[in-house]
Each structure stands twice: as C-alpha cells, then as structure tokens.
Design a protein around this motif. Structure first.
Motif, PDB file in Angstrom:
ATOM      1  N   GLY A  18       0.814  -1.211   0.000  1.00  0.00           N
ATOM      2  CA  GLY A  18       0.000   0.000   0.000  1.00  0.00           C
ATOM      3  C   GLY A  18       0.852   1.267   0.000  1.00  0.00           C
ATOM      4  N   SER A 242     -12.332  -5.569   9.366  1.00  0.00           N
ATOM      5  CA  SER A 242     -13.332  -4.664   8.808  1.00  0.00           C
ATOM      6  C   SER A 242     -13.009  -3.219   9.160  1.00  0.00           C
ATOM      7  N   ILE A 245      -9.995  -2.053   7.038  1.00  0.00           N
ATOM      8  CA  ILE A 245     -10.385  -1.762   5.661  1.00  0.00           C
ATOM      9  C   ILE A 245     -11.115  -0.427   5.589  1.00  0.00           C
ATOM     10  N   ALA A 246     -12.019  -0.193   6.545  1.00  0.00           N
ATOM     11  CA  ALA A 246     -12.768   1.070   6.557  1.00  0.00           C
ATOM     12  C   ALA A 246     -11.828   2.259   6.733  1.00  0.00           C
ATOM     13  N   GLU A 248      -8.590   2.404   6.010  1.00  0.00           N
ATOM     14  CA  GLU A 248      -7.695   2.556   4.870  1.00  0.00           C
ATOM     15  C   GLU A 248      -8.410   3.142   3.661  1.00  0.00           C
ATOM     16  N   SER A 249      -9.700   2.825   3.528  1.00  0.00           N
ATOM     17  CA  SER A 249     -10.466   3.326   2.389  1.00  0.00           C
ATOM     18  C   SER A 249     -11.051   4.698   2.659  1.00  0.00           C
ATOM     19  N   GLY A 250     -10.920   5.158   3.897  1.00  0.00           N
ATOM     20  CA  GLY A 250     -11.438   6.471   4.250  1.00  0.00           C
ATOM     21  C   GLY A 250     -12.935   6.499   4.403  1.00  0.00           C
ATOM     22  N   GLY A 251     -13.551   5.315   4.488  1.00  0.00           N
ATOM     23  CA  GLY A 251     -14.997   5.249   4.622  1.00  0.00           C
ATOM     24  C   GLY A 251     -15.404   4.770   5.994  1.00  0.00           C
ATOM     25  N   ASP A 253     -17.382   1.859   7.636  1.00  0.00           N
ATOM     26  CA  ASP A 253     -17.956   0.541   7.392  1.00  0.00           C
ATOM     27  C   ASP A 253     -19.242   0.411   8.193  1.00  0.00           C
TER      28      ASP A 253
END
Length: 306
Positions: A18, A242, A245-246, A248-251, A253
């Motif tokens: 990444g 989870s 991932i949230a 890292e994606s800036g979202g 979850d």
C-alpha cells in the motif's frame, strides 16, 4: 518497475503493497520462535483454494480438532472445556486449558521424547494469539498433570508454537505459510522432521475441509451464515479487519456497528444462563473485560455472520 517497502524478520519477508509512507516495521508480528536458538522447528508453504479469512476462522476455534483431526490431536475435552477471549485494537487472544486428560497421540509421543516412561494424565493448553490482519501464533503443549503448568511452571512438559501467517492471492485463494517450533530436544533433527511432516498431515486435513467450505460458500452466495458463541475469537478478528479496511479506504464501514452489537451479545453476561436448564449453551461470563466462555453441547446464542 514498482518497488515496495520490505523487511526480513523471523525467516519471513514482510512487504507493504500500500502507501509506502505507512510502512512500519514495528507492526511486524513478533514470531521470534522461528529463528531463536532456544527453539527448533520447520514448516512449509501451502497454496490453498479458499479465502485467508477461512483459515483465520479455523485457527481461532481449535475445537475443530476433535472432529477433523481425531487420530492425532483431537480430544473430547476440546469441546468440554472453558475458554477466554480478550482483544485490543490489533490482537485477539483465545485461551483454553484442559486439566487431567489423556494425551492425544501426537502429544503423548512428544511428551515421551522428554519423559519416556511417563504414561499418565496431562494438562494441556492452547493459547491462540492473532495479530491483524492475518498472523496467528498458537502456544500449545502438555505437561504431567498437576505439576504447575497452569501456574506457569512448564518444566514437566513440552511446549510448541504453531506459527501461521496467510498472504491473500485473490478473494478466494491464498498462500498459507506455517511452521512448528518446539522447546525440547533441540538438537534432534529427526524430531524436527517428524513434527514438520506430522503437522503437514494435520494441515492437509484442514486444507480439504477449508476448500470444501469455500466451494459451499461460492455455491450459496445468498446464504446467511451463523456464528455460535464459540466463534467469538474469529468474529473479533473479522471485526478488526473490517475496521482496518474502513480506515484505509477512508470510509465508514456500516457493518462495524452491527458487528459490535452482535459481538456484545456473544460476550454478554446474559449468555451465562446455562446452569439453570435454559437452552443457551457455550455461555459467556464477563469479568474485568474478559469473556469466559463455558463450552456446552446445547444450542447457543447465534448471531449472523459478519
């Protein structure tokens, strides 16, 4: 040509695919057993046709040994003994002790490497330490029953560490790197080879089961899978991934809040209603932030899979 930050540690090469700015060697799991002179061991790499998360699930709940590995490391006590689950932001630990049991064949032979004449009962332990996203070190072993292993004195036993780390290849395939390190008879290569091949046979049984599980999931894409209380360890691992991932994606979850509610139910003191005849099985008591689960054959509280 792309280049990626990498560090070699404990006979593994760790790569950050990444953002290079986020590469942090301090986050490499401490698998010192794999190259420490106080331990001896060896392992293999397996290409498995399943999601790496299925392997994590499998390793976080070792009661499967009773059913999948009955001829080597399985024992009825695996589904009859208590276990504890603890966690923090990056790790999950599942602890299980089995006191005064007959040693399964694999562990009986290992103990007799050190104590050839001993044929009595043993105390057995399994302490599973997960580090997100996909590394698990399992402290396993047996000692002569009642000789203090539970209190910390393992001098009358043998200790092994099962080192597991998985590298995803696709959503449904991965590379599984494992090793078994031991603290007894360090100079005997014949034991190293015996253990490597013995554990390899055990993991082949896992591989067959996990690939069948993956095929079943793919054949039923709309199926709702359920978790029992005994799956608390693996549920926490999925929650940590989870969250990662949230972040890292800036979202945000949306499943995280729902997962939190389910996990709270799993480890809630409300789950401890087993001694009075109610149907809730494998109950959990909460004390000092530690969930202590009582394994019982009755149907337990279930939550939808993450």
């Amino acid at each position: 040509m792309h280049s990626y930050p990498a560090v070699e540690r404990h006979r593994y090469v760790w790569v950050w695919p990444g953002d290079p700015a986020l590469a942090d060697p301090d986050l490499v799991p401490d698998l010192y057993y794999n190259d420490d002179p106080a331990w001896a061991g060896d392992g293999k790499t397996i290409h498995v046709n399943c999601s790496y998360q299925l392997i994590v699930d499998n390793l976080m709940d070792l009661t499967h040994e009773q059913f999948v590995h009955g001829s080597s490391i399985g024992h009825d006590s695996l589904s009859e003994s208590d276990f504890e689950v603890t966690h923090d932001e990056r790790t999950v630990t599942v602890t299980k002790w089995m006191h005064g049991i007959e040693a399964p064949p694999f562990w009986k032979r290992n103990l007799q490497d050190r104590f050839p004449d001993y044929d009595g009962l043993v105390d057995r332990w399994q302490i599973i330490r997960y580090t997100a996203p996909s590394t698990i070190a399992i402290d396993v072993g047996v000692a002569k029953a009642g000789t203090g292993a539970y209190e910390g004195d393992r001098s009358q036993g043998v200790t092994g560490t099962v080192i597991n780390t998985m590298t995803p290849e696709t959503d449904n395939t991965c590379f599984y790197l494992w090793a078994f390190a031991r603290d007894w008879c360090l100079d005997k290569q014949v034991i190293t080879t015996r253990l490597r091949e013995g554990v390899s046979g055990v993991f082949f049984e896992d591989e067959v089961m996990l690939e069948a599980q993956q095929r079943g999931i793919e054949a039923n894409p709309g199926y709702d899978f359920y978790n029992l209380n005994i799956d608390a360890g693996s549920m926490w691992t999925r929650r940590l991934v989870s969250r990662m991932i949230a972040a890292e994606s800036g979202g945000d979850d949306g499943r995280a809040a729902e997962a939190s509610a389910r996990l709270s139910a799993v480890t809630s003191a409300e789950n401890a209603r087993t001694d009075d005849g109610n149907e809730t099985g494998q109950g959990a008591e909460v004390a000092g932030g530690v969930a202590r689960h009582r394994e019982q054959p009755a149907a337990g509280l279930m939550g939808r899979g993450l």
